[in-house]
Design a protein around this motif. Structure first.
Motif, short mmCIF file in Angstrom:
data_model
loop_
_atom_site.label_atom_id
_atom_site.label_comp_id
_atom_site.label_asym_id
_atom_site.label_seq_id
_atom_site.Cartn_x
_atom_site.Cartn_y
_atom_site.Cartn_z
N GLN A 467 41.19 41.91 43.55
CA GLN A 467 40.88 40.54 43.96
C GLN A 467 41.11 39.52 42.85
OE1 GLN A 467 36.89 40.48 45.49
NE2 GLN A 467 37.42 41.69 47.31
N CYS A 468 41.77 39.92 41.78
CA CYS A 468 42.10 38.99 40.69
C CYS A 468 43.58 38.65 40.72
CB CYS A 468 41.74 39.61 39.34
SG CYS A 468 39.98 39.87 39.07
N PHE A 469 43.93 37.57 40.05
CA PHE A 469 45.31 37.13 39.93
C PHE A 469 45.66 36.97 38.45
CE2 PHE A 469 43.73 35.72 44.02
CZ PHE A 469 44.76 36.05 44.88
N VAL A 470 46.96 36.85 38.18
CA VAL A 470 47.44 36.69 36.81
C VAL A 470 48.39 35.51 36.77
CG1 VAL A 470 48.68 37.75 34.88
CG2 VAL A 470 47.21 39.15 36.33
N LEU A 471 48.14 34.60 35.84
CA LEU A 471 49.05 33.49 35.57
C LEU A 471 49.98 33.90 34.43
CD1 LEU A 471 50.02 30.52 35.75
CD2 LEU A 471 48.19 29.94 34.15
N CYS A 487 34.91 34.18 41.26
CA CYS A 487 33.47 34.21 41.01
C CYS A 487 32.76 33.50 42.16
CB CYS A 487 33.12 33.56 39.67
SG CYS A 487 33.62 31.82 39.55
N GLU A 488 31.49 33.76 42.29
CA GLU A 488 30.71 33.19 43.39
C GLU A 488 29.40 32.66 42.84
OE1 GLU A 488 29.23 34.44 47.90
OE2 GLU A 488 30.61 35.71 46.75
N GLU A 489 29.05 31.46 43.28
CA GLU A 489 27.82 30.81 42.81
C GLU A 489 27.19 30.06 43.97
OE1 GLU A 489 26.37 27.47 39.52
OE2 GLU A 489 28.45 28.17 39.59
N GLU A 490 25.94 30.43 44.31
CA GLU A 490 25.19 29.80 45.39
C GLU A 490 25.98 29.83 46.71
OE1 GLU A 490 24.06 25.94 44.20
OE2 GLU A 490 22.76 26.61 42.56
N TYR A 494 34.81 30.60 43.86
CA TYR A 494 35.67 29.84 42.95
C TYR A 494 36.62 30.79 42.24
CZ TYR A 494 31.89 26.40 43.48
OH TYR A 494 30.97 25.52 43.97
N PHE A 495 37.57 30.18 41.52
CA PHE A 495 38.46 30.91 40.61
C PHE A 495 38.35 30.27 39.23
CE2 PHE A 495 40.36 31.68 44.75
CZ PHE A 495 40.63 33.04 44.70
N THR A 496 38.41 31.10 38.20
CA THR A 496 38.28 30.60 36.84
C THR A 496 39.10 31.44 35.88
OG1 THR A 496 36.71 30.06 35.07
CG2 THR A 496 36.23 32.01 36.39
N MET A 497 39.51 30.82 34.77
CA MET A 497 40.20 31.53 33.69
C MET A 497 39.43 31.47 32.38
SD MET A 497 44.29 30.77 34.17
CE MET A 497 44.16 29.03 33.76
N GLY A 500 34.09 30.77 33.85
CA GLY A 500 33.28 29.87 34.64
C GLY A 500 33.09 28.48 34.07
N LEU A 501 33.68 28.19 32.89
CA LEU A 501 33.55 26.85 32.34
C LEU A 501 34.28 25.83 33.21
CD1 LEU A 501 32.49 25.13 30.00
CD2 LEU A 501 34.66 25.56 28.80
N THR A 502 35.47 26.19 33.70
CA THR A 502 36.23 25.35 34.64
C THR A 502 36.51 26.19 35.88
OG1 THR A 502 37.32 24.30 32.74
CG2 THR A 502 38.23 23.86 34.92
#
Length: 534
Positions: A467-471, A487-490, A494-497, A500-502
């Motif tokens: 379930q992950c991707f690579v840039l 990632c999942e929150e509440e 979302y997707f993050t690199m 979870g900061l962005t």
């Protein structure tokens, strides 16, 4: 008819016909038949007194003419499909044929999806002209940065044809039994060394052949090579494959205008230690794909030189391997510069001027089209809508509307009461930069084939993390890989690199953000690596 023993009784009027008989004469409609061997029965026709149907009828030339005249006397019916009977007047059939009295030849060009397209090419047509023809026929969105790639799949060799090379002359050097083909693809790095010479030519590899102690900068190399009479040289260690053996040997090479040399004693430049390897005028340089498996190379940064006028033979190949991508790119770019010189600069200037003219034409065409049929409207005022006359304001309004749509979509998709099935999680599958489940090695090959320029990128599915991707991104002639983690929150996905900061609601938003902001990347995303289909 009853037949019993030797007795034969015929019911009805019949007459005997002897096949193979000759006519003795005709009298009163009856003919005398002479000697025959075959007996057959034929019914008599009483209502045809002028023709004796019991006799064989010979169809002569006059009879055929009579039939033709009879058919011509019938009323003429117009042919609703004339193109089916007259190919010379058929636009459908003529589209695949060259013009009359033309010396064009049919050439097959492949896309990156292994499908091909056949085009008629004039003997003097250059690679640039053939690319423009394919851009028009394949309806490509942009006009520049296209190239024809000469590929030898069995040997793992490939090179980008120069814009001024005659395509049919190149094709004439191929072996008839080989699998060599031309591939239509993107190439952003054809003239990148003119824009960033320092990146392509490290100063440690450049020297002046006239003065050993004098060093040169990358800018001076190109300037002296194109405009002055002095000739710099490229030097350095390369791994060379020994002929007819699997062994590789580390040798010090020198590239000069007079040709390629190697030193038989370390890095000595003394004439007695120099050995002539090849002439620049009669060779082409190729990059080697999958060199470890095919040739047992010590590294993946392999290239090859071979005579340009002869079919590819394994014994004629001079296979060399560098320590890193920058060293290989320096050597291959220097080969091109030393061989073609000012011609490459002319090609570069022509590509820049063509790009500027196309951009001006596109602006003019879009303006006339908007004035004729489509207009930009502004409904923000209270008095109703107004037409936006200024093209710059119209483009700004278009961008703002697109960003507002993305914000609305992000808000809608992040609502906690929506399940994952209603989110457009597969929107990335329709984007040209998404390449599905290709491997890490294949992604690097795609980036290299379309040009090692800063900002070239693609996104693929991770083969090691579910379930992950690579840039995959190119920066300073190197391919880097960044893991995109869901990632999942509440209850929101979302997707993050960056842990979870962005966060981004989908991959499309991630790409759009990094096309404007570097974020954790070393460079903004600039050129999507696309798979060209013909």
């Amino acid at each position: 008819m009853l037949i019993s023993g030797n007795m034969m009784e015929v019911a009805g009027s019949w007459t005997e016909v002897f096949e193979g008989s000759e006519r003795a004469g005709v009298s009163g409609g009856r003919e005398a038949l002479l000697g025959g061997s075959t007996l057959s029965l034929a019914p008599l026709v009483s209502d045809s007194p002028s023709v004796c149907c019991s006799q064989p009828i010979l169809i002569t030339g006059s009879r055929v003419k009579g039939i033709e005249s009879f058919s011509s006397s019938a009323p003429s019916i117009p042919n609703p499909f004339p193109e089916l009977c007259s190919p010379s007047k058929s636009p459908v059939l003529n589209s695949s044929l060259p013009p009359p009295s033309s010396n064009k030849r049919l050439m097959k060009v492949y896309g990156e999806d292994s499908h091909s397209r056949s085009v008629w090419v004039s003997p003097g047509a250059t690679a640039r002209e053939v690319c423009h023809m394919l851009v028009q026929t394949a309806h490509c969105s942009d006009q520049e940065n296209w190239a024809l790639l000469e590929v030898h799949p069995t040997l793992g060799l490939q090179r980008c044809l120069e814009d001024h090379e005659a395509v049919l002359e190149v094709q004439a050097t191929w072996s008839l039994k080989g699998d060599t083909r031309l591939v239509f693809c993107k190439n952003y790095a054809k003239y990148e060394f003119f824009r960033k010479p320092v990146l392509f030519f490290p100063e440690c590899m450049i020297s002046d052949s006239a003065d050993v102690s004098k060093g040169m900068t990358s800018s001076e190399l190109i300037q002296n090579l194109l405009w002055s009479g002095t000739c710099p040289e490229i030097q350095g260690f390369l791994h060379a494959k020994e002929p007819s053996r699997k062994a590789w040997k580390k040798v010090y090479f020198f590239l000069r205008r007079s040709g390629l040399y190697c030193s038989t004693k370390g890095s000595s430049k003394e004439p007695r230690h120099l050995q002539y390897v090849a002439d620049l005028e009669d060779l082409n340089v190729y990059s080697v794909v999958n060199s470890r498996k095919l040739y047992g190379a010590p590294a993946d940064f392999t290239f090859c030189i071979k005579p340009s006028r002869n079919p590819v033979r394994t014994q004629d190949l001079k296979i060399l391997c560098a320590e890193n991508e920058q060293t290989r790119t320096c050597w291959t770019s220097a080969f091109r510069l030393f061989k073609y010189g000012k011609q490459l600069q002319c090609n570069y200037q022509l590509s820049k001027s063509s790009l500027r003219s196309l951009e001006g034409t596109n602006l003019t065409d879009s303006k006339s089209k908007s004035e004729a049929s489509l207009v930009a409207m502004d409904f923000s005022g209270k008095a109703g809508g107004r037409v936006i006359q200024n093209p710059t304001e119209a483009q700004s309004a278009e961008r703002e509307e697109g960003q507002a749509w993305r914000r609305r979509e992000a808000l809608r998709c992040s609502l906690p009461n929506l399940n994952s099935g209603t989110r457009p999680s597969s929107i990335h599958k329709t984007q040209p930069w998404f390449h599905g489940g290709v491997s890490r090695k294949e992604a690097q090959r795609l980036i290299e084939k379309q040009g090692l320029v800063d900002g070239m990128f693609l996104i693929r599915e991770s083969q090691q993390h579910g379930q992950c991707f690579v840039l995959t991104l190119c920066y300073k002639l190197q391919t880097k890989h960044y893991l995109v983690i869901p990632c999942e929150e509440e209850g929101r996905k979302y997707f993050t690199m960056d842990d979870g900061l962005t966060v981004f609601i989908d991959l499309l938003q991630l790409v759009e953000f990094h096309q404007i902001n570097k974020g954790i990347l070393p460079v903004c995303l600039k050129h999507p690596c696309v798979c060209v289909a013909l």
